[in-house]
Write an enzyme that holds these catalytic residues in place. Structure first.
Site, PDB file in Angstrom:
ATOM      1  N   ASP A 161       0.825  -1.195   0.000  1.00  0.00           N
ATOM      2  CA  ASP A 161       0.000   0.000   0.000  1.00  0.00           C
ATOM      3  C   ASP A 161       0.867   1.256   0.000  1.00  0.00           C
ATOM      4  O   ASP A 161       1.960   1.229  -0.562  1.00  0.00           O
ATOM      5  CB  ASP A 161      -0.943  -0.044   1.223  1.00  0.00           C
ATOM      6  CG  ASP A 161      -2.307   0.553   0.913  1.00  0.00           C
ATOM      7  OD1 ASP A 161      -2.355   1.774   0.722  1.00  0.00           O
ATOM      8  OD2 ASP A 161      -3.299  -0.184   0.865  1.00  0.00           O
ATOM      9  N   HIS A 219      -4.070   5.887   3.492  1.00  0.00           N
ATOM     10  CA  HIS A 219      -4.707   4.629   3.095  1.00  0.00           C
ATOM     11  C   HIS A 219      -3.973   3.413   3.650  1.00  0.00           C
ATOM     12  O   HIS A 219      -4.588   2.504   4.224  1.00  0.00           O
ATOM     13  CB  HIS A 219      -4.762   4.583   1.570  1.00  0.00           C
ATOM     14  CG  HIS A 219      -5.580   3.476   1.023  1.00  0.00           C
ATOM     15  ND1 HIS A 219      -5.071   2.227   0.802  1.00  0.00           N
ATOM     16  CD2 HIS A 219      -6.877   3.435   0.643  1.00  0.00           C
ATOM     17  CE1 HIS A 219      -6.027   1.453   0.301  1.00  0.00           C
ATOM     18  NE2 HIS A 219      -7.128   2.163   0.203  1.00  0.00           N
ATOM     19  N   SER A 559     -11.355  -1.824  -0.656  1.00  0.00           N
ATOM     20  CA  SER A 559      -9.993  -1.776  -0.130  1.00  0.00           C
ATOM     21  C   SER A 559      -9.972  -1.910   1.385  1.00  0.00           C
ATOM     22  O   SER A 559      -8.981  -2.347   1.945  1.00  0.00           O
ATOM     23  CB  SER A 559      -9.319  -0.471  -0.535  1.00  0.00           C
ATOM     24  OG  SER A 559     -10.046   0.607  -0.040  1.00  0.00           O
TER      25      SER A 559
END
Ligand SMILES: *[C@@H]1O[C@H](CO)[C@@H](O)[C@H](O)[C@H]1NC(C)=O
Ligand SMILES: *[C@@H]1O[C@H](CO)[C@@H](O)[C@H](O)[C@H]1NC(C)=O
Ligand SMILES: *[C@@H]1O[C@H](CO)[C@@H](O)[C@H](O)[C@H]1NC(C)=O
Ligand SMILES: *[C@@H]1O[C@H](CO)[C@@H](O)[C@H](O)[C@H]1NC(C)=O
Ligand SMILES: *[C@@H]1O[C@H](CO)[C@@H](O)[C@H](O)[C@H]1NC(C)=O
Ligand SMILES: *[C@@H]1O[C@H](CO)[C@@H](O)[C@H](O)[C@H]1NC(C)=O
Ligand SMILES: *[C@@H]1O[C@H](CO)[C@@H](O)[C@H](O)[C@H]1NC(C)=O
Ligand SMILES: *[C@@H]1O[C@H](CO)[C@@H](O)[C@H](O)[C@H]1NC(C)=O
Ligand SMILES: *[C@@H]1O[C@H](CO)[C@@H](O)[C@H](O)[C@H]1NC(C)=O
Ligand SMILES: *[C@@H]1O[C@H](CO)[C@@H](O)[C@H](O)[C@H]1NC(C)=O
Length: 775
Positions: A161, A219, A559
């Protein structure tokens, strides 16, 4: 959030690559061997990054890293560009047999004639589409049942990520054991920031590994803490939502592979991250990165597995007994958009939870409609305000509350109605409304978003309402011809017990897969709407959150559903260290819930109807039943190879994925229906008769007897033979046949019919959904 990052789908809250028509090169296979690379601008001398797959020589195992790199360099015209930059970016060890290098189209063409060359495709960089919402601190709405028995101790989850905020309390290692002795990962932060929770960190960007910068996006931090965040107690934001936050496997270790930046993630970096994770020996991979749905050959074809770095990398991981959990995509509710759909991947869709951050709209006529917002200012006194609806029939202005929406309309002091979409993010709409003098905002879902609403970090009092509520507001607005339409918002904070729950999120990408020969995808759904988890303190939005380092945030998307499954897979890995990736997948899928909290079929938040199998796969993950499935379906490399042959790929294309020489011709049965998958999906003519073979392995009790229970898909007769399976010992295997018959009175071509097969013992239910497409 920068305005330039406005997103095309306000609900697309994760790194997801959309095919960009501007500038991808076209790559085809000429005959069996030569790639033809056409550049759209006709510019064959532009230097770009390509991923080159080469035939692994038999003696490769003996080669050192240096030998392998030199061998890869031997395919290049020379080792440096005119600029002095090295051509070779990555010489991959395990993930593929091949490398990434800077080359021109002509040079790739020339390379194709070198002995050992297999396939080349251009590295892709696509925009990173993400947004976020602020959160309340400390609350965990997760079920204790997911980790009360087992905290995932000892398992290592590799997260691909944007990196991580390592000093966040969710990554504190109090009470954590040291990593297993076999752990080979290292920590590439500039400072010594790793600990027993965070056992590895590596970054890959356009070439060599590099020092890991702190997550500047959020994220990666969020996803990692959903998978394996430590317990964080008793903190609150603005007095709201006080509780304990924890990941799915709070005692599992995390290894961070930063392969994405704010600009996106490159295929070559993703492969490098997986290469490292395989080398390090993680147990589970969490990949909340979408593989593009489109092929580089034609924009209407799905991207084949041999050009999909997530599929290729996940295959290599699977061969090393690492399960890859991959996001299904955020392209719902339209059918046929699922990605990450290779059969060796656990493909994860998103569902809602039973928590809402309530912001209720009250209309001038007294009707109240429940919406959501994370920003709930106590200073807002909920007096009725007059409504402005820019762009709506004769109202002046434009729809969508973008920067150009308020030209012809006075919104000062009003509550402004804004429709989702129009390339303007929900929070951004609020910024424009506020700038134009609006007092409050109501975000109206369009039909596609259905009942899925978000609790976001708005900059003014706001409520996000469902499509059906949007219609009520619109009709109230329409009917107020003789009076001024009025509305306000009442903030009610965090509420539990919302129904139906869980429900499939409208944005969750649906099957059928366009790519995988008919295997049902997604495999599973897990929580993915307004999920609270760790957030870097230095990343926006911080103003409403906290000045402390213990900041949390809501995110929505497949996600965020994905790391729930990665965490659960880590829990299973702890109790069942010898299970293969396919067995863990089977355990998760055959024990999933297809009924919701009220024991009704799980609904689809798109329109409130029962969710179909293309939306929810096997159903909602249930961690406690997955821990004790009774029986599992196994799959091995030779099954996958047969499957790939069945897709019609050439042996060379298959070797791109398998890295080993394979032969298709000797495989008799390559039909996907006989692939030992935990779900059943067939295409049936009418009349027709089809026999499916499956094999189960006993992982429950020594002595067990199972009986088949069938729910027939409409129009299909289903027989199971034998209908009784008796196991005398652990790990014993039994096969059975499922015979599906249609008799000419079936639904029309293209219709889909659904049922299920359950093997039921006194202790277990081993359920497979059955999807029949009539052809
Ligand atoms: C082709 O690419 C080269 C190298 O990037 C560049 O110098 C040249 O201007 C390009 N030509 C055209 C026609 O775009
Ligand atoms: C490498 O090869 C390219 C052509 O393939 C050439 O233009 C370049 O000058 C060469 N560089 C060196 C350092 O030899
Ligand atoms: C959060 O809850 C804990 C335990 O219930 C309590 O001690 C603490 O004061 C609460 N914090 C806030 C800010 O409400
Ligand atoms: C509510 O707030 C508005 C704007 O802040 C103010 O004009 C109004 O007087 C307030 N109403 C009440 C009842 O307090
Ligand atoms: C509105 O936004 C668009 C796209 O972001 C931009 O091109 C345009 O200049 C903006 N217009 C105004 C008036 O700010
Ligand atoms: C409101 O009125 C417009 C026409 O003025 C119509 O197109 C629209 O469907 C109406 N909306 C509702 C919900 O009745
Ligand atoms: C308010 O108006 C809406 C839309 O016309 C309608 O559905 C609702 O029943 C009305 N509420 C009351 C209390 O009349
Ligand atoms: C809801 O959507 C599903 C899937 O697109 C469809 O099959 C179903 O008929 C829809 N239900 C209604 C009531 O429109
Ligand atoms: C998981 O399955 C068990 C057994 O069927 C059930 O009692 C429980 O409610 C399920 N858990 C969740 C979170 O749905
Ligand atoms: C055909 O199958 C349907 C559904 O399985 C069944 O209801 C019907 O009786 C069958 N018709 C014949 C002629 O067998």
């Amino acid at each position: 959030m920068e305005k330039s990052k406005s997103i095309s789908f306000t609900f697309a809250f994760f790194f997801f690559f959309f095919f960009s028509a501007s500038g991808p090169s076209v790559l085809m296979t000429l005959g069996q061997l030569l790639p033809v690379v056409e550049d759209q601008g006709g510019n064959v001398s532009r230097i770009q990054t390509y991923i080159i797959h080469v035939r692994r020589p038999v003696e490769t195992k003996l080669l050192s890293d240096v030998d392998r790199e030199n061998w890869h360099k031997s395919f290049l015209p020379n080792t440096t560009l005119d600029t002095g930059k090295p051509r070779l970016l990555y010489s991959y060890r395990k993930v593929i047999s091949g490398f990434a290098a800077r080359l021109t189209h002509d040079e790739v063409m020339a390379m194709a004639s070198i002995d050992g060359f297999l396939h080349a495709h251009r590295d892709e960089r696509l925009p990173l589409l993400t947004t976020y919402t602020p959160s309340f601190l400390g609350l965990s709405e997760r079920d204790g049942i997911w980790y009360t028995n087992c905290f995932g101790k000892g398992a290592i989850i590799g997260v691909l990520d944007t990196g991580i905020a390592p000093t966040h309390p969710s990554f504190d290692d109090k009470g954590m054991p040291s990593p297993p002795r076999e752990w080979r990962g290292h920590c590439d932060f500039r400072q010594p920031l790793c600990n027993n929770k965070l056992v590895g960190a590596a970054a890959f960007r356009g070439g060599r590994p590099m020092p890991v910068e702190i997550d500047d996006n959020g994220h990666g931090t969020h996803v990692a803490s959903v998978a394996a965040g430590s317990f964080v107690d008793g903190a609150a934001v603005l007095g709201n939502a006080n509780g304990t936050s924890a990941g799915m496997a709070p005692k599992a270790h995390l290894a961070i592979y930063k392969v994405c930046s704010k600009d996106g993630c490159d295929d070559s970096d993703i492969l490098a991250g997986i290469d490292q994770a395989i080398h390090d020996e993680v147990d589970v991979l969490s990949i909340s990165i979408g593989s593009r749905p489109r092929s580089s050959i034609t924009d209407s074809q799905p991207r084949p597995f041999y050009e999909d770095s997530v599929a290729i990398g996940s295959y290599a991981a699977t061969r090393h007994r690492i399960l890859a959990c991959v996001a299904a995509g955020n392209d719902g509710p339209y059918e046929g958009k699922v990605v990450g759909d290779a059969p060796w991947i656990l493909t994860v869709g998103a569902s809602s939870t039973e928590r809402r951050i309530r912001a209720t709209v009250r209309l001038g006529n007294g009707t109240e409609l429940d919406g959501e917002s994370a920003y709930q200012p106590s200073s807002f006194n909920s007096t009725l305000l007059s409504i402005a609806f820019p762009g709506y029939d004769d109202q002046g202005g434009r729809r969508g509350c973008g920067n150009d929406s308020f030209g012809g309309i006075d919104v000062k002091g009003k509550i402004v109605l804004c429709e989702t979409g129009y390339n303007v993010g929900n929070i951004e709409k609020g910024e424009f409304v506020k700038e134009a003098g609006g007092a409050a905002m109501i975000i109206l879902n369009q039909r596609e978003q259905g009942f899925t609403t978000f609790a976001e970090a708005h900059v003014l009092p706001a409520a996000h309402v469902s499509f059906s509520d949007a219609l009520v507001i619109e009709s109230y607005f329409n009917s107020s011809t003789n009076s001024t339409p009025m509305a306000t918002i009442i903030f009610k904070g965090t509420q539990f017990g919302s129904r139906p729950s869980p429900a499939v999120a409208s944005f969750s990408s649906r099957g059928p897969s366009q790519n995988n020969g008919g295997i049902l995808k997604p495999d599973i759904i897990g929580p993915g709407v307004n999920i609270l988890a760790a957030w870097p303190p230095n990343v926006e939005p911080t103003s409403q959150v906290s000045s402390s380092t213990s900041t949390f945030n809501f995110l929505s998307g497949t996600s965020v559903a994905t790391p729930h499954l990665s965490g659960i897979a880590a829990l299973l890995k702890n109790t069942h260290p010898h299970w293969s990736p396919a067995e863990i997948k089977s355990a998760i899928m055959t024990t999933a819930d297809w009924l919701d909290r009220d024991r009704k079929p799980i609904t689809d938040d798109y329109n409130g109807s029962d969710a179909n199998l293309f939306a929810m796969g096997a159903g909602q993950v249930n961690a406690s039943t997955a821990n004790d499935p009774g029986l599992v379906y196994e799959l091995h490399s030779h099954h996958y190879i047969r499957y790939l042959c069945g897709l019609g790929y050439t042996e060379q294309q298959i070797m791109v994925i398998t890295q080993h020489h394979i032969k298709c011709s000797n495989n008799h049965d390559i039909s996907v229906e006989r692939f030992n998958y935990p779900s059943i999906s067939v295409s049936l003519g009418s009349p027709a008769r089809r026999t499916i073979r499956r094999r189960l392995k006993n992982v429950g009790e020594d002595d067990a007897v199972y009986f088949a229970e069938i729910e027939e898909p409409a129009g299909v007769k289903v027989e199971v033979s034998p209908y009784r399976l008796e196991f005398d010992r652990l790990y014993e295997r039994r096969h059975f046949y499922v015979i599906l018959t249609t008799n000419g009175t079936t639904p029309g071509k293209g219709q889909v019919s659904e049922g299920q097969l359950s093997w039921v013992s006194s202790k277990h239910v081993v359920r497979s959904p059955i999807s029949v497409v009539f052809s």
